[in-house]
Design an enzyme around this catalytic site. Structure first.
Site, PDB file in Angstrom:
ATOM      1  CB  CYS A   2      -0.905  -0.017   1.230  1.00 20.24           C
ATOM      2  SG  CYS A   2      -1.995   1.416   1.363  1.00 20.24           S
ATOM      3  CD  GLU A 113      -0.469  -2.053  -5.753  1.00 23.24           C
ATOM      4  OE1 GLU A 113       0.467  -1.393  -6.288  1.00 23.24           O
ATOM      5  OE2 GLU A 113      -0.476  -2.384  -4.555  1.00 23.24           O
TER       6      GLU A 113
END
Length: 253
Positions: A2, A113
């Site tokens: 992340c 992402e």
């Protein structure tokens, strides 16, 4: 992993969602504007529990994203400590003290992402719960004392945090979202349910290994309800912010 996420809820909503209170001494004069492009070293909300007069009190604090261990010479190391692998968090020098008693929840609305394409092309995706539900990632926090600031002066103590990650659930018939997640990265930030969060935050818990096992055991169930949408490339620039960043677009590839 992340590396960017969204946290756009107001302080009042966070307090209600997490049944938490403000530590007014710590939160004094601290602003927490909504962000659709949270980046490493940004200030972010975290939820933790402290024992006060023998009772566990849940509080909302503001921390710098990127954990700075207490033994660090300067806070710059934190930019490389935004994530902690759940498999090794008990042994890593930067995290093994925090996992014992400084566990927190990191509120989020979703995270970004990137999918690699031809050449240097990368397509960003926004991963978030369906129906606008919120997330709480398992996290750690740490206090770092700045030796250049006198005791009692502002900036003497820095509160920082890291988000735990786990293996991306393997693709399966139960949910097509796992196949999409696997295409993006082999790691995901570790989500918690209300039940696992209560156990994770408990300052009286004395078996961190069991807690890590508990929260990682629920990643497949939690991630099954996530939604993956391609978004515009503007999110790649940390100076860009605003709700337009999470608007779905046609993927480039």
């Amino acid at each position: 992993m992340c590396g960017r996420y969204v946290m756009a809820r107001a302080v009042g909503d966070l307090l209600a969602d997490f049944d938490a209170a403000l530590d007014e001494q710590v939160m004094d004069d601290v602003e927490l504007p909504p962000s659709w492009n949270v980046a490493p070293t940004d200030d972010v909300p975290i939820v933790l529990e402290r024992l006060i007069d023998g009772a566990a009190v849940r509080q909302l604090h503001v921390a710098r994203w990127g954990l700075v261990p207490s033994w660090a010479k300067d806070p710059g190391i934190g930019s490389r400590m935004i994530n902690a692998r759940s498999e090794s968090v008990l042994e890593k020098p930067a995290f093994r003290k925090a996992i014992l008693s400084r566990r927190c929840a990191v509120p989020a609305d979703g995270y970004y992402e990137w999918k690699k394409g031809p050449g240097k092309a990368r397509q960003p995706y926004y991963v978030h719960p369906q129906h606008g539900d919120s997330l709480a990632f398992a996290g750690l926090y740490e206090w770092w004392k700045n030796p250049a600031v006198a005791e009692g002066e502002p900036g003497r103590w820095l509160l920082s945090t890291a988000i735990l990650t786990a293996d991306t659930p393997p693709p399966g018939a139960e949910s097509s979202v796992f196949a999409k997640l696997t295409e993006l990265h082999d790691r995901v930030p570790l989500p918690m349910t209300q039940a696992t969060m209560a156990a994770w935050l408990d300052p009286r818990a004395d078996d961190p290994g069991a807690l890590v096992d508990l929260v990682t055991s629920g990643v497949q169930e939690a991630a099954a309800h996530w939604h993956v949408e391609s978004v515009g490339t503007a999110v790649g620039n940390v100076r860009n912010n605003g709700p337009a960043l999470i608007e779905p677009v046609q993927a480039l590839f």
